[in-house]
Design a protein around this motif. Structure first.
Motif, short mmCIF file in Angstrom:
data_model
loop_
_atom_site.label_atom_id
_atom_site.label_comp_id
_atom_site.label_asym_id
_atom_site.label_seq_id
_atom_site.Cartn_x
_atom_site.Cartn_y
_atom_site.Cartn_z
N PHE A 146 0.72 -1.07 0.04
CA PHE A 146 0.03 0.11 -0.01
C PHE A 146 0.74 1.36 -0.07
N GLN A 147 0.30 2.15 -0.96
CA GLN A 147 1.03 3.35 -0.80
C GLN A 147 -0.02 4.30 -0.40
N PHE A 148 0.14 5.05 0.69
CA PHE A 148 -0.93 5.74 1.38
C PHE A 148 -0.70 7.27 0.61
N THR A 149 -1.71 7.78 0.26
CA THR A 149 -1.85 9.18 -0.33
C THR A 149 -2.73 10.09 -0.08
N ALA A 150 -2.69 11.06 -0.37
CA ALA A 150 -3.79 12.13 -0.07
C ALA A 150 -5.01 11.95 -1.14
N MET A 151 -4.81 11.44 -2.22
CA MET A 151 -5.78 11.55 -3.38
C MET A 151 -5.89 10.05 -3.82
N PRO A 152 -7.02 9.45 -4.12
CA PRO A 152 -7.06 7.94 -4.76
C PRO A 152 -6.50 7.96 -6.02
N THR A 153 -6.31 8.89 -6.76
CA THR A 153 -5.87 8.91 -8.15
C THR A 153 -4.72 9.76 -8.30
N LEU A 154 -3.66 9.55 -9.09
CA LEU A 154 -2.65 10.44 -9.66
C LEU A 154 -2.92 11.67 -10.42
#
Length: 358
Positions: A146-154
C-alpha cells in the motif's frame, strides 16, 4: 517527451473498461459461490487464467498497466460494495500485486480517507473469524503493497480526464442502517440502563411495591419491541429483494387483480377528464370555451372552440352615434383639404371676383 507520456496515459485509459469487465466477471463467479475463502477464489483465478492479463504488455507499458489493474481491483475493496465483493477485491489486489511483471512492483494507492473503512473491514473479518481474509491483508502490509496518498488517483497537469463508471448493482450492499444502529451491544446497554431506571423508580416511589403512574414514562418492553421491529424490517427487506415466484397461481391472480384495478382507475380518470371543459391556454384566453350539453337521448356532447368576431369600428359607430338632418348630409360629403386651410369665407371670395371683373 511530455507528448509521448500523455499518449501512453491515453492508451492506458482506453484499457480501463476491458480490465473492469474482466474483474467484474471474476467477481461475479466468486459471488455465485457464496463463499469468502481464498481457496475458492484461487480456483476461479486459475480456471480463468487471470494471471495472463499482464502478458503482451511492452516494456514502457508494464508500470502503467499494473497501476491501472491495481486501481481497478482496489475500487472493489472499498464501499459501497457488500462484504463478499470486498473480500473478492482484496484477493484480487493480492493476486495482481504478486503476478505483476513491473520491477520494482507497483504499489496500491490508498487514500487516507479510506483508512477507516479498511480498519472497519478488518475488524468485521476478525469478528467473523475469517482468518484467510486477515492473513491476506496482513501479507499486503508485510510486502508494503500500500502507498498511502492524499488522493485516490494520481493527479497531473493536463491529464486525460477519466469518466466516472457505473457501479455494478448486484455488487452494491443493500442499505442496513437500522441493523447497524440497533446491534447486540447497544441492546445490552439499553437493557442495563432500563433496569437501573426501574430500580430508581422503585426507590423514589412513596408506596412500597407499587409504582406511581406519574413515573411510568417509558414502555416496559422497550428493548424486546425494538429488537422485534428491527428483525421485522430485515425480513421485509429480504422478501422485497427476493426474486418473484412465477409458478404460484395466487401471485398471478393478485397481479391480474392489480392490473384490473389500475385499468379501472385509468378509465375513471379519463372519463372525468373528458367530461369537463379544459382550461384554455394563455394564448387563447380571449376565446370562449363552450360545452354543448346534449340530452341523454341526443348524440354525444361535442367539445369545440367557437370564435366570435368582434364588430368593426365603423359598425359600432353607426350603431352608437345617431346624426339627423342636414348635419348627416354634410357628414356624408367629402371635405377637401384646401377648404380646411382657407381663412376667408366663400361669400368674400365671390365678391372679390365680381369686383375684379368690373
Amino acid at each position: 517527451m511530455m507528448e509521448a507520456g500523455r499518449k501512453r496515459v491515453g492508451e492506458m485509459e482506453s484499457y480501463r473498461e476491458c480490465v473492469k469487465s474482466d474483474c467484474e466477471l471474476l467477481l461475479t463467479r466468486f459471488k455465485l459461490t457464496e463463499s469468502v475463502r481464498f481457496e475458492v477464489f484461487s480456483k476461479i483465478w486459475k480456471d480463468m487464467k487471470f494471471s495472463h492479463i499482464f502478458c503482451g504488455t511492452e516494456r514502457q507499458e508494464k508500470r502503467g498497466f499494473s497501476r491501472l489493474a491495481l486501481d481497478t481491483a482496489c475500487s472493489y475493496f472499498l464501499p459501497p460494495f457488500n462484504f463478499q465483493i470486498r473480500v473478492g477485491g482484496l484477493y484480487l489486489m493480492y493476486s495482481l500485486f504478486c503476478c505483476q511483471d513491473a520491477s520494482p512492483p507497483e504499489q496500491i494507492r490508498l487514500a487516507l480517507k479510506d483508512w477507516e473503512d479498511m480498519k472497519k473491514f478488518e475488524k468485521d473479518a476478525l469478528d467473523a473469524s475469517h482468518m484467510d481474509v486477515i492473513f491476506i491483508l496482513r501479507q499486503l502490509f508485510v510486502h508494503k503493497a500500500f502507498q498511502f496518498t492524499a488522493m485516490p488517483t494520481l493527479l497531473a497537469f493536463r491529464k486525460h480526464k477519466v469518466k466516472p463508471s457505473m457501479l455494478h448493482e448486484e455488487f452494491i450492499e443493500r442499505p442496513s442502517r437500522p441493523q447497524e444502529l440497533i446491534n447486540i451491544n447497544m441492546l445490552e446497554e439499553l437493557s442495563n440502563i432500563h433496569e437501573l431506571y426501574e430500580k430508581q423508580k422503585t426507590a423514589v416511589s412513596p408506596s412500597l411495591g407499587h409504582l406511581d403512574s406519574s413515573v411510568k414514562l417509558i414502555r416496559e418492553d422497550l428493548v424486546p419491541q425494538l429488537r422485534s421491529t428491527v428483525m421485522d424490517f430485515y425480513k421485509w427487506q429480504q422478501q422485497k429483494n427476493a426474486p418473484p415466484e412465477d409458478d404460484s397461481g395466487e401471485g398471478t391472480s393478485s397481479s391480474l387483480q392489480e392490473c384490473s384495478r389500475r385499468a379501472d382507475l385509468l378509465s375513471s380518470i379519463k372519463s372525468k377528464a373528458f367530461g369537463l371543459a379544459a382550461e384554455a391556454c394563455k394564448s387563447r384566453r380571449h376565446r370562449q370555451v363552450e360545452l354543448d350539453l346534449a340530452t341523454e337521448s341526443g348524440p354525444a356532447p361535442l367539445l369545440g372552440h367557437t370564435r366570435r368576431r368582434k364588430p368593426s369600428l365603423k359598425a359600432r359607430t353607426d350603431k352608437n352615434v345617431h346624426i339627423s338632418g342636414d348635419v348627416w348630409k354634410d357628414a356624408l360629403t367629402t371635405t377637401n383639404i384646401h377648404h380646411l386651410s382657407s381663412l376667408e369665407s366663400v361669400e368674400e371670395k365671390t365678391r372679390k371676383r365680381d369686383d375684379s371683373k368690373c
